[in-house]
Design an enzyme around this catalytic site. Structure first.
Site, mmCIF file in Angstrom:
data_model
loop_
_atom_site.group_PDB
_atom_site.id
_atom_site.type_symbol
_atom_site.label_atom_id
_atom_site.label_comp_id
_atom_site.label_asym_id
_atom_site.label_seq_id
_atom_site.Cartn_x
_atom_site.Cartn_y
_atom_site.Cartn_z
ATOM 1 N N ASP A 92 3.795 -3.320 6.613
ATOM 2 C CA ASP A 92 2.842 -3.777 7.192
ATOM 3 C C ASP A 92 3.685 -5.403 7.254
ATOM 4 O OD1 ASP A 92 4.869 -5.885 5.417
ATOM 5 O OD2 ASP A 92 3.916 -5.823 3.258
ATOM 6 N N SER A 93 2.893 -6.065 7.517
ATOM 7 C CA SER A 93 2.640 -7.298 9.253
ATOM 8 C C SER A 93 3.929 -9.190 7.994
ATOM 9 C CB SER A 93 0.920 -8.085 9.053
ATOM 10 O OG SER A 93 0.705 -8.466 8.216
ATOM 11 N N GLY A 94 4.128 -8.770 6.728
ATOM 12 C CA GLY A 94 3.778 -10.085 6.177
ATOM 13 C C GLY A 94 2.925 -11.473 5.647
ATOM 14 N N GLY A 95 2.620 -10.812 6.123
ATOM 15 C CA GLY A 95 1.462 -11.498 5.598
ATOM 16 C C GLY A 95 0.587 -11.923 3.755
ATOM 17 N N ASP A 146 -2.689 -10.726 9.319
ATOM 18 C CA ASP A 146 -3.863 -11.122 8.946
ATOM 19 C C ASP A 146 -3.989 -11.939 7.888
ATOM 20 O OD1 ASP A 146 -3.032 -9.442 6.884
ATOM 21 O OD2 ASP A 146 -4.507 -8.380 6.196
ATOM 22 N N GLN A 194 -11.193 -7.423 6.612
ATOM 23 C CA GLN A 194 -11.159 -8.322 5.407
ATOM 24 C C GLN A 194 -12.263 -8.779 5.788
ATOM 25 O OE1 GLN A 194 -8.658 -9.544 3.762
ATOM 26 N NE2 GLN A 194 -6.496 -9.038 4.594
ATOM 27 N N GLY A 221 -6.905 -7.079 1.641
ATOM 28 C CA GLY A 221 -7.841 -8.378 0.850
ATOM 29 C C GLY A 221 -8.046 -7.437 -0.884
ATOM 30 N N ASP A 271 -0.718 2.502 -0.507
ATOM 31 C CA ASP A 271 0.794 1.593 -0.973
ATOM 32 C C ASP A 271 0.709 1.147 -1.999
ATOM 33 O OD1 ASP A 271 0.030 -0.320 0.865
ATOM 34 O OD2 ASP A 271 1.192 -1.171 -0.483
ATOM 35 N N HIS A 340 10.529 9.911 -11.599
ATOM 36 C CA HIS A 340 9.522 10.583 -12.501
ATOM 37 C C HIS A 340 7.629 10.044 -11.670
ATOM 38 C CE1 HIS A 340 6.495 11.766 -14.403
ATOM 39 N NE2 HIS A 340 5.653 10.724 -14.737
#
Lengths: 376, 376
Positions: A92-95, A146, A194, A221, A271, A340
């Protein structure tokens, strides 16, 4: 990146496809286990490969940037080599983490200033440096920087934020062109839709994102506290606009039921920390409903954790033993529950894929959604 | 229990043998990983079997009695079935933990009153009920209920305590005769030599214990803070008296060097939390010395954890990656270090056995003791 749609379900919008990168084939729909700081918590890479068997996992740019730090990952030859995982990775971008974890974050047009949640150190993320960081981390799929709006979010804020996300997207694209690959394999960039829970904004954003012509597209979002029905409504309007011949990734989603409902709306990738985080709290997902293994009712139940036997833990350990490990606060309990749950999530998306190809996805989905809603 | 001495080292008193119980053969010398509450912390039973590969592990009666509690273990059909471990198990008698963990313990001739370290509940251990508890837990080897004296310990206390331990031993033996086996396999009882660091007491105790004619004999009350030289001195005088044709178990020992030195004095069995506990603190034992993996010096060292490659973790993960996991407080780091250390300990005793059989144990031991004393 080659994306091929193999089958489309006649009764829903569910799709079965394959994505191919330099780290191998990803069969979709797919769930990506979250490997926050270069580790899927409590799971050996060997177990991930041999037991859980996902085609791709996710790493968090925010966490990796702070620890072990990008130069260490670069010195190792990239995240795959650093952590010993030769299949696909998406970062991911860290946003999202900047907004949810860090203290004193300040969002401006230029970027986001934030304090590390670990040591309070000051950092600045911009669309440009986040592209550079993601080049050096070296995931196969990298994400646009974003702003992820909270829920609820007023219309004016959502609209302004969406437009800034679009301007940031343009900066990401421009800077990526100037930033060569750090390693000898390709990276694919996904922009993010978004627009909070507003259909008109979501449509507008989906059109903006689609026009980029990226290798894949993401929806951000959502899964931030809104009711599931609102999430599905947003997925639906966005999937109507996003190109059919590119993979669609719904970020941060969700429960097993959320996965199936969104697959039915045309989503290909997911995810979520839920299978791993809930596992560490003693919650098991099964095809027949959820189990709170901490309950006293399991104390004398020496039956297998899950007769389905998707991973080795399911039949090797009993419910009573697993309950005991949680009661005694033994970490092995968390390890067992994590394997599991991840095994079950991967089975679920693989089974969805088989059903889409077989043509009976809709019927199967309706039965599964009812079953999985139970508490055992 | 059949114990066969296969080889005796010509230069030292080291022995290589085999013990056979209903759960299989134990090759000696052996180290027993500690599985406190029916779990070797952070290690799957599958990893224990396939990677670490000990013939026997240890369970703690005190911990198992409190959690999951004896009736649960009995309902499961014994500890082997409860935890899914079909090789040998030894349980201690709970004595050591009562003294070291519980609050407000009161030691009287009748037994020991103590408060649980978990919830403060009151309990009473006697030689008689500890035999019953160990019958129901169902280990292959069970231990006498003794008093483990602290270090230092004044002579008069050590002497009185030793005599009480001997009287408790007689009560254990008497009660065992009246207490049938709980399961369909045999159990073997080991008495324990006490006497603190006093040679005359140790000799007296070793003679008392030897006269019982048990299937094996243990030495307790060492590795409680005394200098290694005192430990070795006690082992030496006791091994002179204990019968040669029965296995000798030195309880709670120790470092890799302690193991080799005591093997040279005639010890066959060991257990210790050191490889597992130290692993969780980032300390790795190797044939070339110890590693504190938390040190900054490993931050950019992408070499394998241990080129020896005893278990899969050694070559699959780098030092830099393992250091990162510890820095980020990721539990996978503890899991990796634990598997490494236990794999090393089992390798060490197996290699000692091979050397005893090959006839070059003494030379090898002297090299290893020097090497392992280093800090890398």
């Amino acid at each position: 990146m080659a994306f091929k749609l193999a089958h489309t379900d006649p009764q829903t919008k569910a799709r079965a496809g394959t994505m191919t990168t330099d780290h191998g084939v990803i069969e979709t729909p797919i769930f990506m286990p979250v490997g926050t700081v270069a580790s899927v918590k409590g799971v050996h890479q060997k177990e991930l490969r041999e037991e859980i068997d996902p085609d791709i996992i996710l790493g968090n740019t925010y966490h990796l940037f702070l620890r072990p730090r990008t130069p260490i990952i670069k010195a190792a030859g990239g995240l795959h080599k650093f952590m010993g995982w030769d299949r696909n990775i998406l970062t991911d971008s860290g946003g999202y983490q900047v907004y949810s974890l860090s203290a004193n974050r300040k969002i401006k047009e230029e970027g986001v200033k934030f304090k590390s949640h670990i040591d309070g150190s000051l950092h600045f993320f911009t669309p440009e440096n986040v592209m550079e960081i993601q080049r050096d981390i070296g995931a196969d799929i990298i994400m646009a920087f974003d702003e992820c709006t909270p829920y609820p979010c007023d219309y004016q804020y959502a609209k302004r934020s969406m437009h800034m996300t679009h301007r940031w997207l343009d900066r990401c694209l421009l800077h990526l062109q100037k930033t060569p690959l750090s390693y000898d394999y390709d990276q694919f960039f996904f922009p993010i839709v978004q627009g909070s829970t507003y259909k008109d904004l979501r449509r507008q954003s989906a059109e903006y994102i689609s026009n980029v012509g990226a290798e894949g597209n993401a929806i951000g979002g959502l899964s931030v506290g809104e009711p599931a029905e609102e999430m599905y409504a947003m997925t639906e309007v966005v999937c109507e606009i996003l190109p059919e011949d590119k993979p669609r990734y719904l970020m941060g989603v969700g429960t097993p039921i959320n996965l199936l409902e969104n697959i039915a709306l045309g989503i290909d990738m997911f995810d979520c920390v839920m299978p791993t985080r809930n596992a560490r709290n003693g919650m098991l997902f099964t095809a027949h409903g959820t189990i709170n293994i901490k309950n006293k009712k399991w104390e004398n139940d020496f039956s297998a954790i899950d007769e389905m036997g998707i991973t080795f833990v399911d039949k090797e350990y009993s419910k009573a033993y697993l309950r005991h490990l949680f009661a005694a606060n033994e970490y092995l309990g968390k390890q067992i529950a994590t394997i599991h749950n991840l095994g079950f999530y991967i089975w679920l998306v693989r089974e969805a894929r088989r059903r889409i190809i077989a043509g009976d996805f809709a019927q199967w989905k309706n039965i599964m959604v009812k079953q999985m809603d139970k508490r055992l």
